[in-house]
Each structure stands twice: as C-alpha cells, then as structure tokens.
Design an enzyme around this catalytic site. Structure first.
Site, PDB file in Angstrom:
ATOM      1  N   ILE A   6       0.848  -1.198   0.000  1.00 40.61           N
ATOM      2  CA  ILE A   6       0.000   0.000   0.000  1.00 40.61           C
ATOM      3  C   ILE A   6       0.885   1.250   0.000  1.00 40.61           C
ATOM      4  O   ILE A   6       1.604   1.514   0.979  1.00 40.61           O
ATOM      5  CB  ILE A   6      -0.930   0.015   1.234  1.00 40.61           C
ATOM      6  CG1 ILE A   6      -1.763  -1.282   1.273  1.00 40.61           C
ATOM      7  CG2 ILE A   6      -1.839   1.239   1.205  1.00 40.61           C
ATOM      8  CD1 ILE A   6      -2.650  -1.420   2.505  1.00 40.61           C
ATOM      9  N   GLY A   7       0.869   1.968  -1.103  1.00 38.36           N
ATOM     10  CA  GLY A   7       1.713   3.159  -1.240  1.00 38.36           C
ATOM     11  C   GLY A   7       0.926   4.431  -0.981  1.00 38.36           C
ATOM     12  O   GLY A   7      -0.205   4.383  -0.482  1.00 38.36           O
ATOM     13  N   THR A   9      -0.120   6.479  -3.321  1.00 36.42           N
ATOM     14  CA  THR A   9      -1.059   6.753  -4.407  1.00 36.42           C
ATOM     15  C   THR A   9      -1.892   5.509  -4.736  1.00 36.42           C
ATOM     16  O   THR A   9      -3.106   5.566  -4.756  1.00 36.42           O
ATOM     17  CB  THR A   9      -0.307   7.223  -5.669  1.00 36.42           C
ATOM     18  OG1 THR A   9       0.577   8.288  -5.316  1.00 36.42           O
ATOM     19  CG2 THR A   9      -1.275   7.722  -6.736  1.00 36.42           C
ATOM     20  N   HIS A  10      -1.199   4.388  -4.977  1.00 42.27           N
ATOM     21  CA  HIS A  10      -1.873   3.155  -5.371  1.00 42.27           C
ATOM     22  C   HIS A  10      -1.746   2.073  -4.309  1.00 42.27           C
ATOM     23  O   HIS A  10      -0.869   2.127  -3.442  1.00 42.27           O
ATOM     24  CB  HIS A  10      -1.249   2.613  -6.667  1.00 42.27           C
ATOM     25  CG  HIS A  10      -1.512   3.448  -7.874  1.00 42.27           C
ATOM     26  ND1 HIS A  10      -0.646   4.424  -8.312  1.00 42.27           N
ATOM     27  CD2 HIS A  10      -2.549   3.450  -8.748  1.00 42.27           C
ATOM     28  CE1 HIS A  10      -1.147   4.990  -9.402  1.00 42.27           C
ATOM     29  NE2 HIS A  10      -2.299   4.424  -9.693  1.00 42.27           N
ATOM     30  N   ASP A  75       8.228  -0.193   2.708  1.00 40.23           N
ATOM     31  CA  ASP A  75       8.363  -0.513   1.278  1.00 40.23           C
ATOM     32  C   ASP A  75       9.827  -0.463   0.848  1.00 40.23           C
ATOM     33  O   ASP A  75      10.277  -1.286   0.042  1.00 40.23           O
ATOM     34  CB  ASP A  75       7.485   0.413   0.411  1.00 40.23           C
ATOM     35  CG  ASP A  75       7.649   1.890   0.779  1.00 40.23           C
ATOM     36  OD1 ASP A  75       8.290   2.214   1.810  1.00 40.23           O
ATOM     37  OD2 ASP A  75       7.110   2.747   0.039  1.00 40.23           O
ATOM     38  N   ASP A  90      13.174   3.063  -5.917  1.00 48.03           N
ATOM     39  CA  ASP A  90      11.727   2.903  -6.056  1.00 48.03           C
ATOM     40  C   ASP A  90      11.194   4.234  -6.578  1.00 48.03           C
ATOM     41  O   ASP A  90      11.179   5.241  -5.858  1.00 48.03           O
ATOM     42  CB  ASP A  90      11.100   2.539  -4.701  1.00 48.03           C
ATOM     43  CG  ASP A  90       9.617   2.191  -4.842  1.00 48.03           C
ATOM     44  OD1 ASP A  90       9.048   2.395  -5.934  1.00 48.03           O
ATOM     45  OD2 ASP A  90       9.018   1.736  -3.847  1.00 48.03           O
ATOM     46  N   SER A  93       5.458   7.664  -6.125  1.00 48.45           N
ATOM     47  CA  SER A  93       5.031   8.999  -5.682  1.00 48.45           C
ATOM     48  C   SER A  93       6.240   9.816  -5.235  1.00 48.45           C
ATOM     49  O   SER A  93       6.352  10.997  -5.511  1.00 48.45           O
ATOM     50  CB  SER A  93       4.062   8.889  -4.514  1.00 48.45           C
ATOM     51  OG  SER A  93       3.053   7.970  -4.797  1.00 48.45           O
TER      52      SER A  93
END
Lengths: 211, 211
Positions: A6-7, A9-10, A75, A90, A93
């Site tokens: 779970i980031g 944005t998405h 993450d 990575d 965002s």
C-alpha cells in the site's frame, strides 16, 4: 495468498501469477478472494483495504533489514531485502535511492516523484504548467521551457544516482521504474522487487513458526 | 528611479540605495514615490503594481540577450545580460541555471525552488512534511528521513550545477541565493544581478534615445 504493497497513491497487488495496482477509490472485493499479506505506508488506504476484506495480515514487522537508518519505510525495507549489493530505486510517488552492501543498508535519500515534480512546477507559475518531456536530450543544453524543466529534473536525478552508485548495479522498481531503467546505465527494472522481498520475509517467518 | 522585478512570489525593488521585496498583498504607495521601471513574469502581480502607481514603465522589451532559447523569461535575461562568461543561477520560487559564454546565452534549465520542493514532499505523504535541513552533510549517506530529503534535493542540485558549470564561475541571485553560494564551490552571491542587468539595458536604451 495475495501480497499487497500500500503506497501513497496506489495499492499494488501480486497473486503469484500477476501484478496489478488500483487507486484506493477503485478497490473492490472481487479480486480480494484470498488471504492478503500486506505492507503499508498509508494508514488511510490501509483502513480502506481492511474494510474490504477480513482476511488481511500486516506483515510490516517481518520485513527487517540491517541498517542504522532511523524509520526506514517498510516498502524501502522490502525492496532492499533481496538485494545483496547494489543501488535500489523505487520511483513512485516519491523516488527513494538506497545503497546495499553485503546485505547491509548503508543509507539512502528521497526525491519527489516525477508526478510531484510536475505539480510543483505547475504551482510555481502557469508558464511551467507543462508535462515533463521524457525524451529530452541530457547531453545538449535545453533551448525551451519544457526541455529546461525536464533536463533539470532528469539530469539532476541521473547525476545523483551515478554519484551514489559508483560501480554498483542499479535495481529499479515503481511506477516510473521502467522509464528510469532506460535512462540510467547499469540498471535493470524489476517490478517484483518489493513483492520478492515480502515473499522472502514471509517464508522465513513461516519457517521460524512466527507466521 | 525605482527598478522593480516582479516574480512569482515577491515584487523586488531597488531605488539606487537599497533593495527590498514585498508580497503583492503588502504593496503600498508609500515607497512607490518615483518613476518605476519594471520587468514581470507574473501578470497578476504586475496589475497590482499598475493599480498602485501611474508612473510605471515595463522595460521587458529592452532586456535582450543573444540566445537560441525560445521564450527565455525576462528575469533570466536580465540576470544573464551582465555576465560575459559564467553560470547564472536565480534561486527563487523556481531555480534557473543558465550558461553564458562570450556574452551569448547557450541554454539553461529549471528546477523547483526549495520552498516548492518542501511543498511537493509534504503533498506526497505526511511522513515527508518536514523542513529541509540546510546543514545536511552531502558527503555521508543519510540515516533519517529529513536528511534523506535534504540530501536528495541539495546533492542533486549541486551535482547538476557542477556538471553544467565545468570550470566556469557561478553567479547566484534570488531568495535562496546566499545559501546556495555557500553550498556551491567557485560561486558568488550577487543580489544585484537582475537589477544591474536592467540598469545596463535601460542606460543603453536612453543613450539610443528609445527611452
């Protein structure tokens, strides 16, 4: 088993067969038909997932890495955990750049993601409300606004990565990862980087009997 | 004679004695008691000035420079016009980096200003809502979020400027100019850069009889 990252944005999913991502407002139960092991950097989106499915398990505490860095995002830990030596990028965002050596995390830095750069420009002046031009030459001095913005962002990031990487291999994931892998020499795009790290930590936890 | 450079955040003034800047909402007639020669990159703020004083003359068309760059902003032209050879940086709402050689503008690039970077981070995630740390070491890999953000921004900009400058001298102006002049080797801070360019172009126009 479904893995979920779970980031900001998405929400990114992986079900051992395919990878997909959804915006939180497009989450629906139809594809959440199995046990979900997730990590999250966004409490709000995490709660949306938890409302959607009762079979969710936050595995963030299992994703551990040898580092002196205070508060390394889960993450980033997951992306780094399966890289023994290399630079881990990575590009989502935010863009995070981390250095791994002998399976130890040596430190890292953060930049806005490409979308955030575009928004930042647009808020400074209507004259800068232009999309970044991904094919801009990084060899020639820009001769117009859109190229000037694109060059500033992309050349700056390229030089920063090259300086941090030295001769290390570069592993890139995230929504803009494929683009950056073309831009940066000695780099490969790996959309599985975070999920592979999660899988390894989950397997280890199962073997130890803690999951 | 008062010179005025209208930017995207502030209006900057110079009255042959001192330099001051005001936010557009703080503009008042008391210090606009002379003929004002101005340049502007912001139509809205320009209109505020014009409402405040009838004795205003837009001298933007007089600020010309030898360049192939399409649409070079009038403030960038003014900053570059008095530099024969060197890198010209205006570190304000945006950061512009331009290269001059033999009084010719060879091209340049644009990045968000430091304030815009901070805002961009804050909008990505509450975890990144932290002020940039100006004293961060650019030699050691960051070990915490605030340093990681600051390193990403400042090291990226430093490397970009060094790559563009090669062995040229660096001239810096703008609100964050003093800070950058400490960060960047071979650089000097010159708060008069834009006003000196305006003065030179105005003098030339007066001599030619076009003003």
């Amino acid at each position: 088993m479904i893995l979920c990252d779970i980031g900001n944005t998405h929400l990114h999913f992986y079900n051992q067969k395919s990878i997909w991502r959804v915006l939180p407002e497009h989450l629906n139960k139809s594809f959440l038909n199995d046990e979900i092991y997730y990590i999250s950097v966004c409490r709000e989106y995490e709660e949306r997932l938890l409302k959607m499915s009762k079979r969710c398990c936050n595995v963030g505490s299992l994703i551990s890495i040898d580092t002196s860095y205070a508060g390394l995002g889960v993450d980033r830990r997951a992306a780094c955990v399966s890289v023994r030596d290399g630079v881990v990028i990575d590009a989502g965002s935010a863009i995070t750049i981390d250095i791994m050596e002998d399976s130890t995390h040596l430190g890292g830095c953060i930049l806005p993601g490409l979308y955030a750069y575009s928004n930042a420009f647009a808020e400074i002046s209507p004259a800068l409300k232009k999309p970044l031009h991904f094919q801009v030459s990084l060899e020639d001095l820009p001769q117009a606004t859109q190229d000037a913005m694109s060059f500033g962002v992309l050349k700056g990031i390229s030089l920063l990565v090259a300086d941090m990487a030295k001769d290390k291999k570069i592993y890139i994931t995230g929504g803009d990862g494929k683009f950056f892998s073309k831009l940066l020499p000695n780099s490969i795009y790996d959309e599985m980087l975070i999920f592979r790290g999660m899988e390894a930590c989950i397997q280890k936890a199962i073997q130890k009997g803690v999951l």
